[in-house]
Design a protein around this motif. Structure first.
Motif, mmCIF file in Angstrom:
data_model
loop_
_atom_site.group_PDB
_atom_site.id
_atom_site.type_symbol
_atom_site.label_atom_id
_atom_site.label_comp_id
_atom_site.label_asym_id
_atom_site.label_seq_id
_atom_site.Cartn_x
_atom_site.Cartn_y
_atom_site.Cartn_z
ATOM 1 N N HIS A 1 1.195 -1.191 0.364
ATOM 2 C CA HIS A 1 0.045 0.123 0.066
ATOM 3 C C HIS A 1 0.750 1.310 0.506
ATOM 4 C CE1 HIS A 1 0.633 -0.628 3.943
ATOM 5 N NE2 HIS A 1 1.002 0.513 4.406
ATOM 6 N N ARG A 2 0.205 2.121 -0.617
ATOM 7 C CA ARG A 2 1.236 3.726 0.247
ATOM 8 C C ARG A 2 -0.119 5.005 0.093
ATOM 9 N NH1 ARG A 2 4.958 7.522 -1.335
ATOM 10 N NH2 ARG A 2 6.847 4.583 -2.517
ATOM 11 N N VAL A 3 -0.008 5.665 1.112
ATOM 12 C CA VAL A 3 -0.962 6.127 1.437
ATOM 13 C C VAL A 3 -0.401 7.822 1.090
ATOM 14 C CG1 VAL A 3 -2.611 7.095 3.371
ATOM 15 C CG2 VAL A 3 -2.085 4.874 3.133
ATOM 16 N N THR A 4 -0.954 8.438 0.821
ATOM 17 C CA THR A 4 -0.158 9.748 0.155
ATOM 18 C C THR A 4 -1.092 11.403 0.556
ATOM 19 O OG1 THR A 4 0.731 8.619 -1.670
ATOM 20 C CG2 THR A 4 0.624 11.771 -1.513
ATOM 21 N N LEU A 5 -0.136 11.978 1.241
ATOM 22 C CA LEU A 5 -1.593 13.442 1.383
ATOM 23 C C LEU A 5 -1.689 14.048 0.245
ATOM 24 C CD1 LEU A 5 -2.212 14.869 3.605
ATOM 25 C CD2 LEU A 5 -0.411 16.253 3.477
ATOM 26 N N VAL B 1 -4.626 -2.433 -1.635
ATOM 27 C CA VAL B 1 -4.996 -2.767 -1.722
ATOM 28 C C VAL B 1 -4.850 -3.089 0.658
ATOM 29 C CG1 VAL B 1 -6.833 -4.353 -0.695
ATOM 30 C CG2 VAL B 1 -6.450 -3.667 -2.555
ATOM 31 N N ALA B 2 -5.475 -2.307 1.691
ATOM 32 C CA ALA B 2 -5.521 -2.434 2.863
ATOM 33 C C ALA B 2 -6.319 -2.276 3.999
ATOM 34 C CB ALA B 2 -3.815 -1.233 3.342
ATOM 35 N N GLU B 3 -6.119 -2.940 5.608
ATOM 36 C CA GLU B 3 -6.629 -2.648 5.652
ATOM 37 C C GLU B 3 -6.535 -1.660 6.559
ATOM 38 O OE1 GLU B 3 -10.472 -5.180 8.537
ATOM 39 O OE2 GLU B 3 -8.921 -6.089 7.990
ATOM 40 N N PHE B 4 -7.408 -0.635 7.166
ATOM 41 C CA PHE B 4 -6.656 0.452 8.435
ATOM 42 C C PHE B 4 -7.711 0.163 9.506
ATOM 43 C CE2 PHE B 4 -5.528 1.597 4.331
ATOM 44 C CZ PHE B 4 -3.874 1.600 4.785
ATOM 45 N N THR B 5 -6.797 0.440 11.205
ATOM 46 C CA THR B 5 -8.332 0.101 12.446
ATOM 47 C C THR B 5 -7.952 1.805 12.318
ATOM 48 O OG1 THR B 5 -6.794 -1.109 12.612
ATOM 49 C CG2 THR B 5 -7.685 0.038 14.541
#
Length: 346
Positions: A282-286, A329-333
């Motif tokens: 995964h990658r999460v970008t602002l 694809v990822a699952e986050f709390t």
């Protein structure tokens, strides 16, 4: 026996003197000029239209028929000039300048204030009033120590906790900054753009703790639970666990939540935290205003829970809109202290 009095040089009526009324009238003329002395103006030549009873001070650079007579008083009496030499200690009202003056050390000086005493108001270069009993108009002012004590302390006292003891700074008579004890016992610095709406920039409590109530600060996230954003989707925020200095939630984001709106221009310390349950990579970008910022977090495929975080400094503008963009694809709390974005203005 002399023929004149010692101080005012009034002529005596002498024994067996003929025409005693002449001497008497001359004394009255001098008294009329000197008593309740009023100087209309300081002049260098005789005024052409002087009225009876008017008095002038002859300037030191006098010319014409008054050459060499500088410093004397010229009193108009019976169509002629009566010249009188004033003595040290005489006082006079200078009508043109609107002030009393005292002849001292050869010059007419402003009347000195008493060494001790009480004044109901004092204006220096300006007028005092009921609210400003001490008023000063000057390019600068000086408060210094005495020869006996090298220290100097300025005290501003208030009666009660809810009263104010402060210094107010104005622009065009409209308040722009104030520092002191403004309505409480904590020392504060406040600012205003219009003199009406005030904002506390700095607050120091009595025990020495410092805070910045208007400092932009936010800790944003989603409600407790888990999310599994689709690859290529955007995500926002629905909760502000901490919100100070004007941070707010804006427009809705397609993947859920709302954009975070920046309240003020500045450099921000930004931290992105991810609580990853599992990931296929995964990658999460602002994103700022719909465009990717050079700030984000990338993670490898994993089925074990992990925590990730990244911190950066970003220059942001007033009104900038922030959201997150997901790739892979990822699952986050979610929830406070889990997957969150925090910002603090420096």
């Amino acid at each position: 026996m002399t023929e004149q009095t010692a101080r005012l040089h009034l002529p005596y009526i002498l024994p067996s003197q003929a025409q005693k009324h002449v001497t008497h009238n001359e004394a009255l003329q001098r008294l009329d000029a000197i008593v309740q002395l009023t100087v209309k103006a300081v002049v260098a030549t005789p005024p052409g239209t002087a009225a009876e009873g008017e008095c002038f001070l002859i300037a030191t650079d006098a010319t014409g028929e008054w050459t060499g007579k500088g410093g004397r008083l010229a009193f108009r009496q019976d169509g002629a000039w009566l010249l009188i030499t004033p003595q040290p200690g005489w006082t006079a009202w200078f009508a043109t300048e609107g002030r009393y003056r005292l002849l001292r050390d050869g010059a007419w000086r402003d009347m000195p204030l008493p060494a001790t005493g009480r004044l109901e108001g004092l204006g220096i270069g300006t007028e005092a009033d009921a609210a400003n009993r001490l008023a000063l108009a000057s390019p600068a002012s000086l408060f210094t120590h005495t020869p006996d004590d090298g220290s100097h302390r300025l005290t501003v006292n208030k009666a009660d906790k809810t009263d104010t003891a402060s210094l107010l700074f104005q622009s065009g008579w409209s308040g722009r900054a104030e520092m002191g004890l403004a309505g409480h016992d904590g020392f504060s610095i406040k600012t205003s753009a219009d003199g009406t709406s005030w904002h506390t920039a700095l607050l120091c409590s009595g025990d020495g703790r410092v805070s910045m109530p208007n400092r932009p600060l936010a800790f944003a996230g989603l409600p407790a639970g888990t999310t599994k954003p689709a690859s290529g989707s955007a995500a926002g925020f629905s909760l502000l666990f901490i919100a100070e200095g004007g941070f707010a939630l804006g427009d809705a984001v397609g993947g859920g939540g709302r954009e975070l709106v920046v309240p003020a221009k500045g450099v921000y310390l930004v931290t992105l935290s991810l609580a990853v349950v599992s990931s296929s990579g995964h990658r999460v970008t602002l994103f700022v205003n719909g465009a990717a910022a050079s700030f984000g977090i990338a993670g490898n495929a994993s089925t074990a829970g992990s925590s990730q975080s990244a911190t950066s400094l970003l220059a942001l503008e007033t009104g900038d809109r922030l959201r997150l963009q997901h790739e892979g694809v990822a699952e986050f709390t979610q929830g406070s202290g889990k997957t969150c974005l925090s910002l603090a203005a420096l």
